[in-house]
Design a protein around this motif. Sequence first.
Motif, PDB file in Angstrom:
ATOM      1  N   LEU A   1      27.183 -52.702 -15.972  1.00  0.00           N
ATOM      2  CA  LEU A   1      27.473 -54.116 -15.690  1.00  0.00           C
ATOM      3  C   LEU A   1      28.972 -54.403 -15.818  1.00  0.00           C
ATOM      4  N   SER A   2      29.632 -53.736 -16.769  1.00  0.00           N
ATOM      5  CA  SER A   2      31.083 -53.943 -16.940  1.00  0.00           C
ATOM      6  C   SER A   2      31.834 -53.503 -15.692  1.00  0.00           C
ATOM      7  N   ARG A   3      31.442 -52.346 -15.147  1.00  0.00           N
ATOM      8  CA  ARG A   3      32.145 -51.852 -13.940  1.00  0.00           C
ATOM      9  C   ARG A   3      32.002 -52.846 -12.796  1.00  0.00           C
ATOM     10  N   LEU A   4      30.785 -53.390 -12.635  1.00  0.00           N
ATOM     11  CA  LEU A   4      30.566 -54.356 -11.548  1.00  0.00           C
ATOM     12  C   LEU A   4      31.388 -55.621 -11.782  1.00  0.00           C
ATOM     13  N   LEU A   5      31.438 -56.074 -13.024  1.00  0.00           N
ATOM     14  CA  LEU A   5      32.222 -57.292 -13.325  1.00  0.00           C
ATOM     15  C   LEU A   5      33.692 -57.088 -12.999  1.00  0.00           C
TER      16      LEU A   5
ATOM     17  N   VAL B   1      32.984 -65.146 -25.999  1.00  0.00           N
ATOM     18  CA  VAL B   1      31.684 -65.420 -25.374  1.00  0.00           C
ATOM     19  C   VAL B   1      30.926 -64.104 -25.424  1.00  0.00           C
ATOM     20  N   SER B   2      29.762 -64.094 -26.085  1.00  0.00           N
ATOM     21  CA  SER B   2      29.092 -62.811 -26.302  1.00  0.00           C
ATOM     22  C   SER B   2      27.731 -62.777 -25.602  1.00  0.00           C
ATOM     23  N   VAL B   3      27.446 -61.617 -25.012  1.00  0.00           N
ATOM     24  CA  VAL B   3      26.185 -61.426 -24.279  1.00  0.00           C
ATOM     25  C   VAL B   3      25.517 -60.165 -24.806  1.00  0.00           C
ATOM     26  N   PHE B   4      24.257 -60.271 -25.187  1.00  0.00           N
ATOM     27  CA  PHE B   4      23.509 -59.083 -25.620  1.00  0.00           C
ATOM     28  C   PHE B   4      22.588 -58.664 -24.478  1.00  0.00           C
ATOM     29  N   ILE B   5      22.678 -57.397 -24.094  1.00  0.00           N
ATOM     30  CA  ILE B   5      21.864 -56.861 -22.996  1.00  0.00           C
ATOM     31  C   ILE B   5      20.671 -56.117 -23.599  1.00  0.00           C
ATOM     32  N   LEU B   6      19.463 -56.493 -23.169  1.00  0.00           N
ATOM     33  CA  LEU B   6      18.256 -55.802 -23.642  1.00  0.00           C
ATOM     34  C   LEU B   6      17.670 -54.961 -22.505  1.00  0.00           C
ATOM     35  N   PRO B   7      17.083 -53.811 -22.841  1.00  0.00           N
ATOM     36  CA  PRO B   7      16.363 -53.050 -21.810  1.00  0.00           C
ATOM     37  C   PRO B   7      14.986 -53.690 -21.621  1.00  0.00           C
ATOM     38  N   PRO B   8      14.328 -53.471 -20.469  1.00  0.00           N
ATOM     39  CA  PRO B   8      12.990 -54.061 -20.289  1.00  0.00           C
ATOM     40  C   PRO B   8      11.950 -53.452 -21.217  1.00  0.00           C
ATOM     41  N   SER B   9      12.120 -52.182 -21.604  1.00  0.00           N
ATOM     42  CA  SER B   9      11.149 -51.536 -22.507  1.00  0.00           C
ATOM     43  C   SER B   9      11.820 -50.327 -23.156  1.00  0.00           C
ATOM     44  N   ALA B  10      11.181 -49.830 -24.231  1.00  0.00           N
ATOM     45  CA  ALA B  10      11.735 -48.655 -24.918  1.00  0.00           C
ATOM     46  C   ALA B  10      11.707 -47.438 -23.997  1.00  0.00           C
ATOM     47  N   SER B  11      10.632 -47.338 -23.185  1.00  0.00           N
ATOM     48  CA  SER B  11      10.567 -46.142 -22.323  1.00  0.00           C
ATOM     49  C   SER B  11      11.641 -46.207 -21.232  1.00  0.00           C
TER      50      SER B  11
ATOM     51  N   ILE C   1      18.123 -59.654 -19.987  1.00  0.00           N
ATOM     52  CA  ILE C   1      17.236 -58.475 -19.948  1.00  0.00           C
ATOM     53  C   ILE C   1      17.530 -57.737 -18.643  1.00  0.00           C
ATOM     54  N   ASN C   2      17.977 -56.495 -18.781  1.00  0.00           N
ATOM     55  CA  ASN C   2      18.425 -55.729 -17.611  1.00  0.00           C
ATOM     56  C   ASN C   2      17.264 -54.958 -16.975  1.00  0.00           C
ATOM     57  N   HIS C   3      16.419 -55.715 -16.195  1.00  0.00           N
ATOM     58  CA  HIS C   3      15.344 -55.057 -15.421  1.00  0.00           C
ATOM     59  C   HIS C   3      15.975 -54.378 -14.209  1.00  0.00           C
ATOM     60  N   ASP C   4      16.766 -55.172 -13.523  1.00  0.00           N
ATOM     61  CA  ASP C   4      17.326 -54.751 -12.246  1.00  0.00           C
ATOM     62  C   ASP C   4      18.833 -55.008 -12.294  1.00  0.00           C
TER      63      ASP C   4
ATOM     64  N   GLU D   1      23.258 -62.605 -13.416  1.00  0.00           N
ATOM     65  CA  GLU D   1      23.145 -63.452 -14.615  1.00  0.00           C
ATOM     66  C   GLU D   1      24.431 -63.407 -15.441  1.00  0.00           C
ATOM     67  N   VAL D   2      24.945 -62.213 -15.635  1.00  0.00           N
ATOM     68  CA  VAL D   2      26.169 -62.076 -16.437  1.00  0.00           C
ATOM     69  C   VAL D   2      27.343 -62.765 -15.730  1.00  0.00           C
ATOM     70  N   GLN D   3      27.375 -62.628 -14.406  1.00  0.00           N
ATOM     71  CA  GLN D   3      28.445 -63.269 -13.636  1.00  0.00           C
ATOM     72  C   GLN D   3      28.349 -64.799 -13.757  1.00  0.00           C
ATOM     73  N   SER D   4      27.127 -65.329 -13.724  1.00  0.00           N
ATOM     74  CA  SER D   4      26.962 -66.796 -13.850  1.00  0.00           C
ATOM     75  C   SER D   4      27.450 -67.274 -15.212  1.00  0.00           C
ATOM     76  N   ILE D   5      27.190 -66.474 -16.241  1.00  0.00           N
ATOM     77  CA  ILE D   5      27.636 -66.862 -17.587  1.00  0.00           C
ATOM     78  C   ILE D   5      29.158 -66.956 -17.603  1.00  0.00           C
ATOM     79  N   LEU D   6      29.812 -65.925 -17.053  1.00  0.00           N
ATOM     80  CA  LEU D   6      31.280 -65.921 -17.063  1.00  0.00           C
ATOM     81  C   LEU D   6      31.828 -67.098 -16.257  1.00  0.00           C
ATOM     82  N   LYS D   7      31.233 -67.347 -15.093  1.00  0.00           N
ATOM     83  CA  LYS D   7      31.724 -68.447 -14.256  1.00  0.00           C
ATOM     84  C   LYS D   7      31.588 -69.778 -14.995  1.00  0.00           C
ATOM     85  N   ALA D   8      30.439 -69.978 -15.644  1.00  0.00           N
ATOM     86  CA  ALA D   8      30.223 -71.258 -16.353  1.00  0.00           C
ATOM     87  C   ALA D   8      31.166 -71.384 -17.547  1.00  0.00           C
ATOM     88  N   GLU D   9      31.354 -70.281 -18.278  1.00  0.00           N
ATOM     89  CA  GLU D   9      32.227 -70.333 -19.461  1.00  0.00           C
ATOM     90  C   GLU D   9      33.681 -70.608 -19.066  1.00  0.00           C
TER      91      GLU D   9
END
Length: 218
Positions: free
Chosen positions: A30-34, A128-138, A177-180, A187-195
Motif C-alpha cells: 500500500l505504501s508503494r501505491l501511495l 495520522v495513523s492507520v492499522f492494516i488488518l489481514p482478512p484472516s490468519a490463513s 481490512i486489506n481484502h483486496d 480506503e487509505v487514499q481517502s483517509i489521506l485526502k480527508a486528513e
Amino acid sequence: MTTGHGTDGVERRGLMFVLSSPSGAGKTTLSRLLIERMPGLRMSVSATTRAMRPGEVDGKDYLFVDKARFEQMITGDQLLEWATVFDNRYGTPRAPVEAALSAGQDVLFDIDWQGTQQLREKARADVVSVFILPPSASDLEKRLHSRAQDSDEVIRNRMSRASHEMSHWAEYDYIVINHDVDEAFAEVQSILKAERLKRERRTGLVGFVRSLQSQLQA
Ligand SMILES: Nc1ncnc2c1ncn2[C@@H]1O[C@H](COP(=O)(O)OP(=O)(O)OP(=O)(O)O)[C@@H](O)[C@H]1O
Ligand SMILES: Nc1nc2c(ncn2[C@@H]2O[C@H](COP(=O)(O)O)[C@@H](O)[C@H]2O)c(=O)[nH]1
C-alpha cells in the motif's frame, strides 16, 4: 515547521501518515501505491540492522546498517523513533523527515506500534495513523509465503507475533481490512485526502477567508 500549499493553494502543515500492521498484511504494498499515486507524499526510509532481502535496495527500501552504526544513530539523536522488532532494530532517521515537513510535504511511515507511539508522543496533532488488518490468519500466512523472501522459520516467528502486534489496533485513528489491494488502497487514499483537508492543519484558511470577505465587501 514551515507550511506547504494544498492542491487548492491554501497553506497547511505537513502531516505524518503512519501505516502499521502485523507482518505480511500489506503495508509495503500500500505504501508503494501511495507514493506512486499521491503527489506531495514522501516515504520515510528507515534504518535497520536486519539482513537485506533479495531485491531490496540499500537507501531505497531501508538504510541497511550494522549494530554499531545503529547505536551511534541513537546516541547522536539522529532517530525520531526506534524499536526492536523481530530481534532486529529499526528506526526513523530524523533529518529527512524534518526536511520534508519543512518543505511542506507529507511523510509516509511503515513502522510498528512502538514507533507509532513514539511519534504520537512527539507530535500528536500531526500524526495520522492507520492499522492494516489481514482478512484472516490463513491469508496472512499465505501472503508471507507468497512474498517468498523469508525462510519458513522467519515466517513462523512473524506469525507467532502477529496476535501481539494486532493487540495495538485500538490505538490507531483508522482501521483498514486489506481484502483486496485496490479497495484497501482506495480506503487509505481517502483517509489521506480527508486528513489533508482538516481545518486545524490548514494554516492558510484564515487569510483565505478574510480575502474572500474583503472581496464581498468591496
Ligand atoms: N490484498 C492482498 N491480497 C493478496 N496479496 C496481498 C494483498 N496485499 C498484499 N499482498 C501480498 O502479500 C505479501 C506481503 O505484503 P507486504 O510485503 O506489503 O506486507 P507488509 O505488511 O509490508 O509486511 P512486513 O511488515 O513484513 O514488511 C506481498 O507478497 C504482497 O504482494
Ligand atoms: N518502529 C519502527 N518499526 C519499523 C521501522 N521500519 C520498519 N518497521 C517495522 O518493522 C517490521 C518488520 O519490517 P520488515 O521490513 O523486516 O518486514 C514491520 O512491522 C515494519 O513496519 C522503523 O523505522 N521503526
